[in-house]
Design a protein around this motif. Structure first.
Motif, short mmCIF file in Angstrom:
data_model
loop_
_atom_site.label_atom_id
_atom_site.label_comp_id
_atom_site.label_asym_id
_atom_site.label_seq_id
_atom_site.Cartn_x
_atom_site.Cartn_y
_atom_site.Cartn_z
N MET A 71 43.59 28.02 -56.02
CA MET A 71 43.66 27.94 -54.56
C MET A 71 44.41 29.12 -53.97
N TYR A 72 45.43 29.58 -54.70
CA TYR A 72 46.19 30.75 -54.22
C TYR A 72 45.28 31.96 -54.11
N LEU A 73 44.31 32.03 -54.99
CA LEU A 73 43.34 33.14 -54.97
C LEU A 73 42.24 32.92 -53.92
N ARG A 74 41.73 31.70 -53.82
CA ARG A 74 40.50 31.47 -53.07
C ARG A 74 40.68 30.89 -51.67
N GLU A 75 41.76 30.15 -51.45
CA GLU A 75 41.96 29.50 -50.15
C GLU A 75 42.82 30.40 -49.26
N LYS A 76 42.24 30.92 -48.19
CA LYS A 76 42.90 31.94 -47.37
C LYS A 76 44.25 31.47 -46.80
N GLU A 77 44.34 30.22 -46.40
CA GLU A 77 45.56 29.73 -45.75
C GLU A 77 46.58 29.16 -46.74
N MET A 121 47.58 16.43 -64.51
CA MET A 121 48.55 17.35 -63.92
C MET A 121 48.28 18.79 -64.36
N GLU A 122 47.77 18.97 -65.56
CA GLU A 122 47.39 20.31 -66.00
C GLU A 122 46.26 20.83 -65.13
N ARG A 123 45.31 19.97 -64.81
CA ARG A 123 44.20 20.38 -63.95
C ARG A 123 44.71 20.75 -62.56
N TYR A 124 45.63 19.95 -62.04
CA TYR A 124 46.20 20.27 -60.74
C TYR A 124 46.94 21.60 -60.77
N ALA A 125 47.65 21.87 -61.86
CA ALA A 125 48.43 23.11 -61.96
C ALA A 125 47.54 24.33 -61.91
N TYR A 126 46.43 24.31 -62.65
CA TYR A 126 45.59 25.51 -62.59
C TYR A 126 44.75 25.54 -61.32
N THR A 127 44.55 24.38 -60.69
CA THR A 127 43.86 24.37 -59.39
C THR A 127 44.74 24.99 -58.32
N VAL A 128 46.05 24.76 -58.37
CA VAL A 128 46.97 25.41 -57.43
C VAL A 128 46.85 26.93 -57.55
N LEU A 166 53.34 25.13 -63.70
CA LEU A 166 52.69 26.12 -62.84
C LEU A 166 52.74 27.52 -63.44
N LEU A 167 53.88 27.88 -64.04
CA LEU A 167 54.01 29.18 -64.69
C LEU A 167 52.97 29.35 -65.80
N GLU A 168 52.74 28.26 -66.51
CA GLU A 168 51.81 28.31 -67.64
C GLU A 168 50.39 28.67 -67.20
N TYR A 169 50.04 28.35 -65.96
CA TYR A 169 48.66 28.56 -65.50
C TYR A 169 48.55 29.65 -64.44
N VAL A 170 49.52 30.54 -64.36
CA VAL A 170 49.49 31.63 -63.39
C VAL A 170 48.22 32.46 -63.54
N ALA A 171 47.76 32.65 -64.76
CA ALA A 171 46.58 33.50 -65.00
C ALA A 171 45.34 32.99 -64.26
N HIS A 172 45.32 31.71 -63.90
CA HIS A 172 44.15 31.16 -63.21
C HIS A 172 44.05 31.66 -61.77
N ALA A 173 45.06 32.39 -61.31
CA ALA A 173 44.96 33.01 -59.99
C ALA A 173 44.16 34.30 -60.03
N GLY A 174 43.69 34.67 -61.20
CA GLY A 174 42.82 35.84 -61.34
C GLY A 174 43.44 37.12 -60.84
N LYS A 175 42.74 37.82 -59.96
CA LYS A 175 43.24 39.10 -59.47
C LYS A 175 44.49 38.95 -58.60
N ALA A 176 44.79 37.70 -58.19
CA ALA A 176 46.01 37.46 -57.41
C ALA A 176 47.15 36.95 -58.29
N ALA A 177 46.98 37.01 -59.61
CA ALA A 177 47.96 36.44 -60.53
C ALA A 177 49.34 37.06 -60.37
N ALA A 178 49.40 38.38 -60.22
CA ALA A 178 50.69 39.05 -60.07
C ALA A 178 51.39 38.62 -58.78
#
Length: 221
Positions: free
Chosen positions: A131-137, A121-128, A156-168
């Motif tokens: 995906m917010y950063l990389r998957e257009k749709e 589930m941790e892996r899924y959380a940072y994958t979400v 999900l909050l814990e892994y927000v940083a994995h959205a990179g430049k889209a984290a905010a």
């Protein structure tokens, strides 16, 4: 180390319209792990070592018992009981008994299926987040979901940083979605309680499902 995890289960869960997509993912993950520990894991030495050390929690032991491989479960519980037996001591004073009680409780709090499911589930959380950063749709689909149970919202909050430049942007979308859904459910719950007032009409529409949905939001599906 982080491992790549398939995004298909995430797409499917968010498209399902359920109250918490991560609960839906967890349910399927849990089913797969229970099946694994009733089948191929029974005779695998590496898995048996984990079972002997960590055992199963009450929830997963019940699910295993409800499965179709009673022999496989019995074999695993036999070696687990033998491992526990080595830790049980004969005592003759209250101080040591209290320490032993803590050890026994600790042994009851571990579960090999929980361990694996939580890691996944941790892996899924940072994958979400990725995906917010990389998957257009994906951001648009994310915005139309029903939010999350509190446990998975925190994950999900814990892994927000994995959205990179889209984290905010991701953090804003996540928190706004959760607050909106929680507020809507709270309003529905108020409408549900109003039906018990003789001056109000009976609850209809979303209010009728408000109670189980709020329980799901608080505790997970």
């Amino acid at each position: 180390m982080q491992y790549h995890i398939q995004t298909t289960p995430i797409w499917d869960a968010f498209k399902s319209g359920c109250e918490c997509p991560l609960c839906a993912i967890y349910s399927k993950t849990e089913q797969r792990l229970v099946s694994q520990y009733l089948n191929e894991a029974v005779m695998e030495p590496d898995y048996r070592v984990k079972v002997n050390k960590r055992g199963f929690c009450e929830r997963h032991l019940k699910k295993l018992y409800e499965g179709k491989n009673k022999l496989g479960l019995a074999l695993q519980l036999h070696t687990r009981s033998q491992a526990l037996l080595k830790e049980l001591r004969s005592l003759d004073n209250a101080k040591e008994a209290k320490k032993e009680a803590a050890k026994v409780r600790a042994a009851l709090s571990t579960c090999v299926i929980c361990d694996t499911a939580d890691e996944m589930m941790e892996r899924y959380a940072y994958t979400v987040a990725e995906m917010y950063l990389r998957e257009k749709e994906f951001p648009a689909l994310f915005a139309t979901s029903n939010g999350f149970c509190l446990k998975h919202y925190a994950l999900l909050l814990e892994y927000v940083a994995h959205a990179g430049k889209a984290a905010a942007q991701y953090a804003s979308a996540l928190t706004s979605l959760q607050r909106t859904r929680f507020s809507n459910l709270s309003d529905d719950l108020q409408a549900f309680t109003n039906q018990y007032d003789y001056r109000s009409a009976r609850a209809t529409g979303s209010a009728k499902e408000a109670l189980p949905k709020m329980i799901g939001k608080l505790l997970g599906e």
